[in-house]
Write a protein that holds these residues in place. Structure first.
Motif, mmCIF file in Angstrom:
data_model
loop_
_atom_site.group_PDB
_atom_site.id
_atom_site.type_symbol
_atom_site.label_atom_id
_atom_site.label_comp_id
_atom_site.label_asym_id
_atom_site.label_seq_id
_atom_site.Cartn_x
_atom_site.Cartn_y
_atom_site.Cartn_z
ATOM 1 N N VAL A 250 0.850 -1.191 0.000
ATOM 2 C CA VAL A 250 0.000 0.000 0.000
ATOM 3 C C VAL A 250 0.879 1.231 0.000
ATOM 4 O O VAL A 250 2.008 1.211 0.500
ATOM 5 C CB VAL A 250 -0.963 0.024 1.213
ATOM 6 N N SER A 251 0.346 2.296 -0.540
ATOM 7 C CA SER A 251 1.107 3.541 -0.577
ATOM 8 C C SER A 251 1.133 4.162 0.819
ATOM 9 O O SER A 251 0.245 3.920 1.634
ATOM 10 C CB SER A 251 0.482 4.509 -1.576
ATOM 11 N N PRO A 252 2.130 4.978 1.094
ATOM 12 C CA PRO A 252 2.187 5.651 2.400
ATOM 13 C C PRO A 252 0.960 6.520 2.668
ATOM 14 O O PRO A 252 0.508 6.619 3.800
ATOM 15 C CB PRO A 252 3.454 6.496 2.313
ATOM 16 N N ALA A 253 0.396 7.117 1.634
ATOM 17 C CA ALA A 253 -0.789 7.962 1.818
ATOM 18 C C ALA A 253 -1.986 7.132 2.262
ATOM 19 O O ALA A 253 -2.744 7.540 3.148
ATOM 20 C CB ALA A 253 -1.110 8.704 0.524
ATOM 21 N N VAL A 254 -2.157 5.965 1.666
ATOM 22 C CA VAL A 254 -3.264 5.077 2.029
ATOM 23 C C VAL A 254 -3.095 4.606 3.468
ATOM 24 O O VAL A 254 -4.037 4.603 4.256
ATOM 25 C CB VAL A 254 -3.341 3.877 1.060
ATOM 26 N N ARG A 255 -1.875 4.215 3.826
ATOM 27 C CA ARG A 255 -1.598 3.761 5.186
ATOM 28 C C ARG A 255 -1.884 4.876 6.189
ATOM 29 O O ARG A 255 -2.550 4.662 7.206
ATOM 30 C CB ARG A 255 -0.139 3.325 5.303
ATOM 31 N N SER A 256 -1.424 6.064 5.912
ATOM 32 C CA SER A 256 -1.627 7.197 6.810
ATOM 33 C C SER A 256 -3.111 7.514 6.982
ATOM 34 O O SER A 256 -3.580 7.774 8.089
ATOM 35 C CB SER A 256 -0.883 8.413 6.267
ATOM 36 N N GLU A 257 -3.844 7.473 5.880
ATOM 37 C CA GLU A 257 -5.272 7.759 5.915
ATOM 38 C C GLU A 257 -6.023 6.754 6.790
ATOM 39 O O GLU A 257 -6.836 7.127 7.630
ATOM 40 C CB GLU A 257 -5.811 7.729 4.482
ATOM 41 N N LEU A 258 -5.733 5.473 6.613
ATOM 42 C CA LEU A 258 -6.407 4.452 7.414
ATOM 43 C C LEU A 258 -5.978 4.533 8.880
ATOM 44 O O LEU A 258 -6.803 4.380 9.783
ATOM 45 C CB LEU A 258 -6.153 3.044 6.881
ATOM 46 N N GLN A 259 -4.709 4.798 9.142
ATOM 47 C CA GLN A 259 -4.249 4.890 10.526
ATOM 48 C C GLN A 259 -4.924 6.054 11.246
ATOM 49 O O GLN A 259 -5.296 5.929 12.415
ATOM 50 C CB GLN A 259 -2.729 5.022 10.578
ATOM 51 N N GLN A 260 -5.110 7.182 10.570
ATOM 52 C CA GLN A 260 -5.784 8.321 11.197
ATOM 53 C C GLN A 260 -7.240 7.968 11.501
ATOM 54 O O GLN A 260 -7.756 8.284 12.563
ATOM 55 C CB GLN A 260 -5.699 9.557 10.299
ATOM 56 N N TRP A 261 -7.894 7.295 10.557
ATOM 57 C CA TRP A 261 -9.280 6.879 10.761
ATOM 58 C C TRP A 261 -9.361 5.891 11.927
ATOM 59 O O TRP A 261 -10.238 5.982 12.776
ATOM 60 C CB TRP A 261 -9.824 6.257 9.473
ATOM 61 N N ALA A 262 -8.428 4.934 11.984
ATOM 62 C CA ALA A 262 -8.414 3.931 13.049
ATOM 63 C C ALA A 262 -8.159 4.571 14.413
ATOM 64 O O ALA A 262 -8.722 4.140 15.424
ATOM 65 C CB ALA A 262 -7.371 2.858 12.760
ATOM 66 N N LEU A 263 -7.321 5.604 14.463
ATOM 67 C CA LEU A 263 -7.057 6.309 15.717
ATOM 68 C C LEU A 263 -8.346 6.931 16.250
ATOM 69 O O LEU A 263 -8.680 6.790 17.429
ATOM 70 C CB LEU A 263 -5.985 7.379 15.505
ATOM 71 N N THR A 264 -9.090 7.600 15.380
ATOM 72 C CA THR A 264 -10.351 8.219 15.790
ATOM 73 C C THR A 264 -11.368 7.163 16.205
ATOM 74 O O THR A 264 -12.061 7.311 17.211
ATOM 75 C CB THR A 264 -10.914 9.078 14.646
ATOM 76 N N PHE A 265 -11.442 6.064 15.451
ATOM 77 C CA PHE A 265 -12.350 4.974 15.782
ATOM 78 C C PHE A 265 -11.987 4.362 17.135
ATOM 79 O O PHE A 265 -12.853 4.117 17.976
ATOM 80 C CB PHE A 265 -12.318 3.908 14.680
ATOM 81 N N GLY A 266 -10.692 4.126 17.366
ATOM 82 C CA GLY A 266 -10.243 3.546 18.631
ATOM 83 C C GLY A 266 -10.564 4.445 19.815
ATOM 84 O O GLY A 266 -10.991 3.968 20.877
ATOM 85 N N GLN A 267 -10.364 5.755 19.649
ATOM 86 C CA GLN A 267 -10.686 6.696 20.719
ATOM 87 C C GLN A 267 -12.185 6.677 21.007
ATOM 88 O O GLN A 267 -12.603 6.698 22.163
ATOM 89 C CB GLN A 267 -10.229 8.111 20.356
ATOM 90 N N ALA A 268 -12.995 6.593 19.962
ATOM 91 C CA ALA A 268 -14.448 6.517 20.151
ATOM 92 C C ALA A 268 -14.831 5.230 20.893
ATOM 93 O O ALA A 268 -15.723 5.250 21.751
ATOM 94 C CB ALA A 268 -15.153 6.603 18.804
ATOM 95 N N CYS A 269 -14.171 4.119 20.589
ATOM 96 C CA CYS A 269 -14.435 2.859 21.299
ATOM 97 C C CYS A 269 -14.123 3.005 22.786
ATOM 98 O O CYS A 269 -14.892 2.545 23.641
ATOM 99 C CB CYS A 269 -13.622 1.713 20.705
ATOM 100 N N LEU A 270 -12.998 3.641 23.101
ATOM 101 C CA LEU A 270 -12.650 3.885 24.507
ATOM 102 C C LEU A 270 -13.729 4.705 25.193
ATOM 103 O O LEU A 270 -14.131 4.405 26.324
ATOM 104 C CB LEU A 270 -11.322 4.639 24.604
ATOM 105 N N GLU A 271 -14.185 5.756 24.533
ATOM 106 C CA GLU A 271 -15.200 6.628 25.121
ATOM 107 C C GLU A 271 -16.517 5.892 25.329
ATOM 108 O O GLU A 271 -17.218 6.136 26.300
ATOM 109 C CB GLU A 271 -15.382 7.871 24.252
ATOM 110 N N VAL A 272 -16.857 4.977 24.428
ATOM 111 C CA VAL A 272 -18.073 4.170 24.602
ATOM 112 C C VAL A 272 -17.938 3.278 25.827
ATOM 113 O O VAL A 272 -18.830 3.227 26.677
ATOM 114 C CB VAL A 272 -18.358 3.326 23.331
ATOM 115 N N VAL A 273 -16.818 2.577 25.927
ATOM 116 C CA VAL A 273 -16.617 1.655 27.050
ATOM 117 C C VAL A 273 -16.605 2.405 28.377
ATOM 118 O O VAL A 273 -17.136 1.915 29.380
ATOM 119 C CB VAL A 273 -15.325 0.832 26.852
#
Length: 173
Positions: free
Chosen positions: A53-76
């Motif tokens: 995968v290109s670095p841009a694709v990796r960076s984009e998904l990692q940023q999305w995953a960071l926000t998703f993970g933080q939201a999961c923490l806040e839910v729990v």
């Protein structure tokens, strides 16, 4: 030597922002879920990826995953309603998050969804994300969570389902 296909995707136009609920969960312009295999420019892989995968694709998904993970923490922790993650989780993961939120609420004598006694000043934060692309439309991410001086981990498997990334496995460590 095994053949490796490079995966690249371009963001699809997003007509409406993905904002839900009273805390305005905005996972932003979601990474386009339909990567297209292409000829690899190099034979070197990054990390344990099975697709390039290109670095841009990796960076984009990692940023999305960071926000998703933080939201999961806040839910729990009861700071965010679990319904805000219904678009980005499978039904089984949604039920698991709701169960975890109830258990934590009972243990801390709080009501899930952010109601109840004052919360402590130090809140857990996702500090680091690592992504491993294991196939076209499949990624596994590891998130490092800091809570005061302690560090914990969250592991998630993200798959393209119904045209968008959804969490199909989630483990708290």
């Amino acid at each position: 030597m095994s053949a490796v296909a490079e995966v690249r995707w371009t963001p699809a136009p997003v007509p409406l922002r993905a904002v839900q609920g009273s805390l305005a969960l905005d996972l932003g312009a979601e990474p386009s879920p339909a990567p297209r295999p292409m000829t690899p420019e190099t034979s070197a892989l990054r990390g344990a990826d099975t697709v390039v995968v290109s670095p841009a694709v990796r960076s984009e998904l990692q940023q999305w995953a960071l926000t998703f993970g933080q939201a999961c923490l806040e839910v729990v922790l009861g700071d965010r309603p679990v319904t805000q993650l219904v678009r980005w989780t499978t039904p089984s993961i949604h039920r698991e998050l709701a169960y975890r939120a109830r258990v934590v609420a009972q243990a801390t004598l709080r009501q899930a969804g952010g109601h109840g006694p004052r919360r402590p000043a130090v809140r857990p934060q996702v500090r680091q994300v690592r992504a491993c692309f294991v196939g076209a439309g499949v990624a596994e991410v590891a998130l490092t969570v800091q809570h005061g001086a302690r560090h914990r981990a969250i592991a998630a498997r993200l798959e393209v389902i119904s045209g968008r990334w959804q969490c199909t496995a989630l483990e708290f460590g």
